[in-house]
Design a protein around this motif. Sequence first.
Motif, PDB file in Angstrom:
ATOM      1  N   ASP A  42     -14.286   8.514   8.657  1.00 60.29           N
ATOM      2  CA  ASP A  42     -15.391   8.047   9.502  1.00 60.29           C
ATOM      3  C   ASP A  42     -15.007   6.803  10.301  1.00 60.29           C
ATOM      4  OD1 ASP A  42     -15.360   6.876   6.832  1.00 60.29           O
ATOM      5  OD2 ASP A  42     -17.212   5.840   7.383  1.00 60.29           O
ATOM      6  N   LYS A  43     -14.046   6.020   9.798  1.00 58.69           N
ATOM      7  CA  LYS A  43     -13.594   4.812  10.505  1.00 58.69           C
ATOM      8  C   LYS A  43     -12.233   5.012  11.163  1.00 58.69           C
ATOM      9  CE  LYS A  43     -16.273   1.783   7.675  1.00 58.69           C
ATOM     10  NZ  LYS A  43     -16.711   0.443   7.760  1.00 58.69           N
ATOM     11  N   GLY A  44     -11.635   6.169  10.910  1.00 55.07           N
ATOM     12  CA  GLY A  44     -10.344   6.475  11.525  1.00 55.07           C
ATOM     13  C   GLY A  44      -9.201   5.664  10.964  1.00 55.07           C
ATOM     14  N   ASP A  45      -9.294   5.291   9.673  1.00 53.27           N
ATOM     15  CA  ASP A  45      -8.215   4.511   9.079  1.00 53.27           C
ATOM     16  C   ASP A  45      -8.041   4.818   7.601  1.00 53.27           C
ATOM     17  OD1 ASP A  45     -10.183   3.139   7.635  1.00 53.27           O
ATOM     18  OD2 ASP A  45     -10.005   1.291   8.769  1.00 53.27           O
ATOM     19  N   ILE A  46      -7.021   4.219   7.046  1.00 54.63           N
ATOM     20  CA  ILE A  46      -6.782   4.206   5.605  1.00 54.63           C
ATOM     21  C   ILE A  46      -6.766   2.741   5.211  1.00 54.63           C
ATOM     22  CG2 ILE A  46      -5.170   4.763   3.746  1.00 54.63           C
ATOM     23  CD1 ILE A  46      -4.033   6.959   5.639  1.00 54.63           C
ATOM     24  N   LYS A  47      -7.515   2.393   4.164  1.00 52.56           N
ATOM     25  CA  LYS A  47      -7.563   1.002   3.702  1.00 52.56           C
ATOM     26  C   LYS A  47      -6.911   0.936   2.328  1.00 52.56           C
ATOM     27  CE  LYS A  47     -10.727  -2.809   2.720  1.00 52.56           C
ATOM     28  NZ  LYS A  47     -10.888  -2.952   1.288  1.00 52.56           N
ATOM     29  N   ILE A  48      -5.878   0.102   2.234  1.00 52.03           N
ATOM     30  CA  ILE A  48      -5.173  -0.093   0.967  1.00 52.03           C
ATOM     31  C   ILE A  48      -5.365  -1.552   0.557  1.00 52.03           C
ATOM     32  CG2 ILE A  48      -2.994   0.118  -0.273  1.00 52.03           C
ATOM     33  CD1 ILE A  48      -2.003   1.904   2.056  1.00 52.03           C
ATOM     34  N   GLU A  59      -5.597  -6.880   2.427  1.00 53.99           N
ATOM     35  CA  GLU A  59      -6.278  -5.667   2.855  1.00 53.99           C
ATOM     36  C   GLU A  59      -5.427  -5.066   3.966  1.00 53.99           C
ATOM     37  OE1 GLU A  59     -11.037  -6.411   2.197  1.00 53.99           O
ATOM     38  OE2 GLU A  59     -10.203  -6.701   4.190  1.00 53.99           O
ATOM     39  N   LEU A  60      -4.818  -3.944   3.686  1.00 55.32           N
ATOM     40  CA  LEU A  60      -3.949  -3.283   4.655  1.00 55.32           C
ATOM     41  C   LEU A  60      -4.703  -2.099   5.250  1.00 55.32           C
ATOM     42  CD1 LEU A  60      -1.207  -2.952   6.030  1.00 55.32           C
ATOM     43  CD2 LEU A  60      -0.424  -1.717   3.991  1.00 55.32           C
ATOM     44  N   PHE A  61      -5.016  -2.199   6.531  1.00 52.57           N
ATOM     45  CA  PHE A  61      -5.701  -1.128   7.245  1.00 52.57           C
ATOM     46  C   PHE A  61      -4.658  -0.382   8.068  1.00 52.57           C
ATOM     47  CE2 PHE A  61      -8.870  -4.370   6.539  1.00 52.57           C
ATOM     48  CZ  PHE A  61     -10.013  -3.662   6.215  1.00 52.57           C
ATOM     49  N   ILE A  62      -4.555   0.919   7.860  1.00 52.14           N
ATOM     50  CA  ILE A  62      -3.629   1.725   8.648  1.00 52.14           C
ATOM     51  C   ILE A  62      -4.451   2.447   9.700  1.00 52.14           C
ATOM     52  CG2 ILE A  62      -1.873   3.527   8.624  1.00 52.14           C
ATOM     53  CD1 ILE A  62      -1.207   0.994   6.917  1.00 52.14           C
ATOM     54  N   LYS A  63      -4.183   2.109  10.957  1.00 50.44           N
ATOM     55  CA  LYS A  63      -4.947   2.659  12.073  1.00 50.44           C
ATOM     56  C   LYS A  63      -3.957   2.948  13.199  1.00 50.44           C
ATOM     57  CE  LYS A  63      -9.317   1.797  14.343  1.00 50.44           C
ATOM     58  NZ  LYS A  63     -10.323   2.478  13.575  1.00 50.44           N
ATOM     59  N   ALA A  64      -3.571   4.204  13.317  1.00 49.07           N
ATOM     60  CA  ALA A  64      -2.531   4.588  14.273  1.00 49.07           C
ATOM     61  C   ALA A  64      -2.884   4.237  15.710  1.00 49.07           C
ATOM     62  CB  ALA A  64      -2.244   6.084  14.151  1.00 49.07           C
TER      63      ALA A  64
END
Length: 130
Positions: A42-48, A59-64
Amino acid sequence: MYKPNFDTVHHVAIIGSDYEKSRKFYVDIMGFSVIRENHRPDKGDIKIDLKMNDETEIELFIKAEAPERVSYPEAKGLRHLAIKTNNIEEDIAYLSYQGVKVGELRVDEITDKKMVFFYDPDDLPIELHE
């Protein structure tokens, strides 16, 4: 009168563009452990969420599709993440061995302490400060 006690950083948020490269860098090379990982379509990312130490998380947000970071000239806002180290030469050798881009070791002109910048897979500057 109330006086706040702002004495510890809880977390730093970083945006990366490539899941595999960013996870390898922050988990395998930097040694941060994964607390939780959430895929958020829904946010277009992966949060690690990563554990740096007992008090600080990354907080690592992966957002291509995130826009490129403005570096030169530097824009307003957060400039870099600085990490304290006790053996900067060994850390430089380790990071270089891992294929991480590492700048030139220098001495901070104000604190007279050794420092060096290295860069994550998206060229985010990270400072080691002894």
